[in-house]
Motif scaffolding. Structure first.
Motif, PDB file in Angstrom:
ATOM      1  N   VAL A 105      23.888  22.408 -45.572  1.00 36.36           N
ATOM      2  CA  VAL A 105      23.272  22.039 -46.670  1.00 36.36           C
ATOM      3  C   VAL A 105      23.912  21.802 -47.906  1.00 36.36           C
ATOM      4  O   VAL A 105      24.143  20.696 -48.303  1.00 36.36           O
ATOM      5  CB  VAL A 105      23.097  23.546 -47.505  1.00 36.36           C
ATOM      6  CG1 VAL A 105      23.343  23.417 -49.071  1.00 36.36           C
ATOM      7  CG2 VAL A 105      21.722  24.422 -46.850  1.00 36.36           C
ATOM      8  N   GLU A 106      25.128  21.590 -47.034  1.00 36.36           N
ATOM      9  CA  GLU A 106      26.450  21.634 -47.934  1.00 36.36           C
ATOM     10  C   GLU A 106      26.522  19.577 -47.705  1.00 36.36           C
ATOM     11  O   GLU A 106      26.839  18.749 -48.588  1.00 36.36           O
ATOM     12  CB  GLU A 106      28.126  21.739 -47.288  1.00 36.36           C
ATOM     13  CG  GLU A 106      28.961  21.421 -48.299  1.00 36.36           C
ATOM     14  CD  GLU A 106      29.105  22.047 -50.250  1.00 36.36           C
ATOM     15  OE1 GLU A 106      29.426  22.047 -51.247  1.00 36.36           O
ATOM     16  OE2 GLU A 106      28.100  22.776 -49.178  1.00 36.36           O
ATOM     17  N   ARG A 107      26.325  19.537 -46.640  1.00 33.07           N
ATOM     18  CA  ARG A 107      26.425  17.993 -45.419  1.00 33.07           C
ATOM     19  C   ARG A 107      25.257  17.183 -47.166  1.00 33.07           C
ATOM     20  O   ARG A 107      25.545  15.871 -47.289  1.00 33.07           O
ATOM     21  CB  ARG A 107      25.989  17.650 -44.233  1.00 33.07           C
ATOM     22  CG  ARG A 107      27.530  17.930 -43.630  1.00 33.07           C
ATOM     23  CD  ARG A 107      27.058  16.949 -42.087  1.00 33.07           C
ATOM     24  NE  ARG A 107      26.078  17.916 -41.850  1.00 33.07           N
ATOM     25  CZ  ARG A 107      26.665  19.054 -41.026  1.00 33.07           C
ATOM     26  NH1 ARG A 107      27.777  19.592 -40.720  1.00 33.07           N
ATOM     27  NH2 ARG A 107      25.980  19.428 -39.982  1.00 33.07           N
ATOM     28  N   ARG A 108      24.366  18.067 -46.717  1.00 37.29           N
ATOM     29  CA  ARG A 108      23.162  17.034 -47.544  1.00 37.29           C
ATOM     30  C   ARG A 108      23.460  17.014 -49.476  1.00 37.29           C
ATOM     31  O   ARG A 108      23.069  16.471 -49.805  1.00 37.29           O
ATOM     32  CB  ARG A 108      21.464  17.666 -47.432  1.00 37.29           C
ATOM     33  CG  ARG A 108      21.397  17.146 -45.895  1.00 37.29           C
ATOM     34  CD  ARG A 108      19.805  17.808 -45.873  1.00 37.29           C
ATOM     35  NE  ARG A 108      19.512  17.895 -44.427  1.00 37.29           N
ATOM     36  CZ  ARG A 108      18.221  18.543 -44.013  1.00 37.29           C
ATOM     37  NH1 ARG A 108      17.172  18.226 -44.867  1.00 37.29           N
ATOM     38  NH2 ARG A 108      18.123  18.814 -42.429  1.00 37.29           N
ATOM     39  N   LEU A 109      23.858  18.000 -50.104  1.00 34.82           N
ATOM     40  CA  LEU A 109      24.173  18.206 -50.861  1.00 34.82           C
ATOM     41  C   LEU A 109      25.706  16.958 -51.634  1.00 34.82           C
ATOM     42  O   LEU A 109      25.221  16.200 -51.679  1.00 34.82           O
ATOM     43  CB  LEU A 109      24.255  19.240 -51.573  1.00 34.82           C
ATOM     44  CG  LEU A 109      23.274  20.734 -51.487  1.00 34.82           C
ATOM     45  CD1 LEU A 109      23.768  21.669 -52.284  1.00 34.82           C
ATOM     46  CD2 LEU A 109      22.435  20.284 -52.567  1.00 34.82           C
ATOM     47  N   SER A 110      26.213  17.038 -50.542  1.00 33.53           N
ATOM     48  CA  SER A 110      27.396  15.953 -50.227  1.00 33.53           C
ATOM     49  C   SER A 110      26.876  14.554 -50.904  1.00 33.53           C
ATOM     50  O   SER A 110      26.961  13.733 -51.350  1.00 33.53           O
ATOM     51  CB  SER A 110      28.225  16.111 -49.794  1.00 33.53           C
ATOM     52  OG  SER A 110      28.717  17.088 -49.613  1.00 33.53           O
ATOM     53  N   ALA A 111      25.812  14.550 -49.897  1.00 34.26           N
ATOM     54  CA  ALA A 111      25.029  12.381 -49.199  1.00 34.26           C
ATOM     55  C   ALA A 111      24.146  12.723 -51.023  1.00 34.26           C
ATOM     56  O   ALA A 111      24.300  11.369 -51.030  1.00 34.26           O
ATOM     57  CB  ALA A 111      24.473  12.330 -48.288  1.00 34.26           C
ATOM     58  N   LEU A 112      23.424  13.495 -51.418  1.00 37.35           N
ATOM     59  CA  LEU A 112      23.013  13.335 -52.862  1.00 37.35           C
ATOM     60  C   LEU A 112      23.709  13.055 -53.330  1.00 37.35           C
ATOM     61  O   LEU A 112      23.428  12.274 -54.200  1.00 37.35           O
ATOM     62  CB  LEU A 112      22.134  14.664 -52.523  1.00 37.35           C
ATOM     63  CG  LEU A 112      20.924  14.846 -52.051  1.00 37.35           C
ATOM     64  CD1 LEU A 112      20.128  16.223 -51.972  1.00 37.35           C
ATOM     65  CD2 LEU A 112      19.789  13.464 -51.636  1.00 37.35           C
ATOM     66  N   ALA A 113      24.709  13.504 -53.970  1.00 39.31           N
ATOM     67  CA  ALA A 113      25.858  13.515 -54.994  1.00 39.31           C
ATOM     68  C   ALA A 113      26.654  12.021 -54.694  1.00 39.31           C
ATOM     69  O   ALA A 113      26.639  11.143 -56.036  1.00 39.31           O
ATOM     70  CB  ALA A 113      26.904  14.591 -55.455  1.00 39.31           C
ATOM     71  N   ALA A 114      26.563  11.937 -53.838  1.00 36.55           N
ATOM     72  CA  ALA A 114      27.510  10.378 -53.227  1.00 36.55           C
ATOM     73  C   ALA A 114      26.710   9.737 -53.484  1.00 36.55           C
ATOM     74  O   ALA A 114      26.828   8.246 -54.304  1.00 36.55           O
ATOM     75  CB  ALA A 114      28.232  10.851 -52.253  1.00 36.55           C
ATOM     76  N   ASP A 115      25.288   9.399 -53.205  1.00 41.60           N
ATOM     77  CA  ASP A 115      24.103   8.688 -53.328  1.00 41.60           C
ATOM     78  C   ASP A 115      23.849   8.095 -54.987  1.00 41.60           C
ATOM     79  O   ASP A 115      23.976   7.474 -55.205  1.00 41.60           O
ATOM     80  CB  ASP A 115      23.169   8.472 -52.434  1.00 41.60           C
ATOM     81  CG  ASP A 115      21.486   7.396 -52.771  1.00 41.60           C
ATOM     82  OD1 ASP A 115      22.071   6.797 -52.451  1.00 41.60           O
ATOM     83  OD2 ASP A 115      20.855   8.073 -53.396  1.00 41.60           O
ATOM     84  N   VAL A 116      24.327   9.375 -56.167  1.00 39.29           N
ATOM     85  CA  VAL A 116      23.691   9.167 -57.205  1.00 39.29           C
ATOM     86  C   VAL A 116      24.949   8.925 -57.465  1.00 39.29           C
ATOM     87  O   VAL A 116      24.109   7.815 -58.423  1.00 39.29           O
ATOM     88  CB  VAL A 116      22.573  10.824 -57.733  1.00 39.29           C
ATOM     89  CG1 VAL A 116      23.055  10.797 -59.098  1.00 39.29           C
ATOM     90  CG2 VAL A 116      22.214  11.192 -57.470  1.00 39.29           C
ATOM     91  N   HIS A 117      26.509   9.335 -57.802  1.00 41.50           N
ATOM     92  CA  HIS A 117      27.238   8.882 -58.334  1.00 41.50           C
ATOM     93  C   HIS A 117      27.564   7.498 -57.494  1.00 41.50           C
ATOM     94  O   HIS A 117      27.649   6.347 -59.238  1.00 41.50           O
ATOM     95  CB  HIS A 117      28.602   9.425 -57.754  1.00 41.50           C
ATOM     96  CG  HIS A 117      29.869   8.790 -57.910  1.00 41.50           C
ATOM     97  ND1 HIS A 117      30.216   9.123 -59.745  1.00 41.50           N
ATOM     98  CD2 HIS A 117      30.575   8.037 -57.645  1.00 41.50           C
ATOM     99  CE1 HIS A 117      31.611   8.516 -59.344  1.00 41.50           C
ATOM    100  NE2 HIS A 117      31.458   7.872 -58.938  1.00 41.50           N
TER     101      HIS A 117
END
Length: 283
Positions: A150-162
């Motif tokens: 979950v944390e990996r995916r949320l971090s990846a999503l956040a990085a992508d949006v940023h």
């Protein structure tokens, strides 16, 4: 964040194992990065504070040996035991522990914790400690894996949006794709606060989106292991076959099945499977 959620699960495991195994004490050490040492952070049933905060070197003592070997180990008389170092006898002696067992907990391919149980006086552990620890440790490893993913995916999503900086560059299809991934994660999570966080993110990305299966499924308190047992039984497996497939003992499978039947309000395994399918727990 994933470490915090894992440690909440660890404290629950200690309470559960202590009750199931009928031991006097249960404690857990968190393994440091690189697995060169670990530190005891949680103690249930302690007489003193001698174990709390104790740092244990890899290979030293019973837990250090379990860490290196990657498997459960036990001694019936800790202070007189051969095959382990006695660096930490002072702490064990203050706790008056005699029989002690340790089991490593892995996550993301590396050791994350070591769980200990111990008895005082002449009370022997026998094999019940392994019967009690094995299933809950596997569930803990599953919780750790889910939290990490979950944390990996949320971090990846956040990085992508940023990286995109402007949310407007996200197409409707991309928004739905991200929302779908959040829905999948929410369905796999058992932590209520984390599930709410995922639901909120999902609603922001796809307001009014109808496919939210984690909200439709009633919370009966079934554990991942109980669901896994039901899935195997639904395929026609006997307790022995299910035990072999899941790496459990037949009696442990029987216990999981009885617990699942009780939660589903079923009097036999057939009724349990039918009810689980009606509720969408089983396909």
């Amino acid at each position: 964040m994933p470490e915090q959620r894992s440690e909440v699960a660890v404290t629950k495991v200690l309470t559960s194992v202590r009750g199931r195994a009928g031991v006097d004490a249960a404690f857990a050490a968190r393994v440091e990065p690189g697995a060169r040492a670990m530190r005891i952070l949680y103690v249930r049933g302690g007489l003193t504070k001698s174990l709390s905060g104790l740092t244990i070197a890899s290979g030293a003592g019973l837990g250090g040996k379990s860490l290196v070997l990657g498997r459960p180990v036990r001694v019936d008389n800790y202070l007189a035991a051969r095959g382990i170092t006695h660096n930490y006898d002072h702490a064990v002696e203050k706790e008056q522990l005699r029989t002690v067992a340790a089991m490593p907990v892995r996550g993301d391919g590396a050791p994350r914790y070591v769980i200990y149980v111990g008895t005082r006086g002449d009370k022997a552990l026998g094999d019940r400690w392994l019967d009690a620890m094995a299933p809950v440790v596997r569930e803990l490893e599953q919780e750790i894996a889910v939290a990490d993913e979950v944390e990996r995916r949320l971090s990846a999503l956040a990085a992508d949006v940023h990286a995109r900086r402007d949310p407007a560059v996200l197409t409707a299809g991309e928004m739905q794709e991200i929302a779908g991934e959040l829905a999948e994660l929410a369905g796999a999570v058992h932590d209520a606060s984390l599930r709410q966080r995922l639901e909120a993110l999902h609603d922001r990305l796809a307001p009014g989106h109808a496919q939210q299966p984690w909200r439709e499924r009633p919370d009966l308190g079934l554990t991942p292991r109980e669901v896994a047992v039901l899935e195997k039984v639904a395929l026609g497996g006997t307790n022995a076959v299910v035990a072999e497939g899941l790496g459990l003992l037949p009696n442990t499978v029987k216990s999981y099945l009885k617990s699942a039947m009780r939660k589903l309000g079923a009097s036999n395994r057939v009724q349990a499977i039918v009810e689980a399918r009606n509720l969408g727990i089983l396909p």
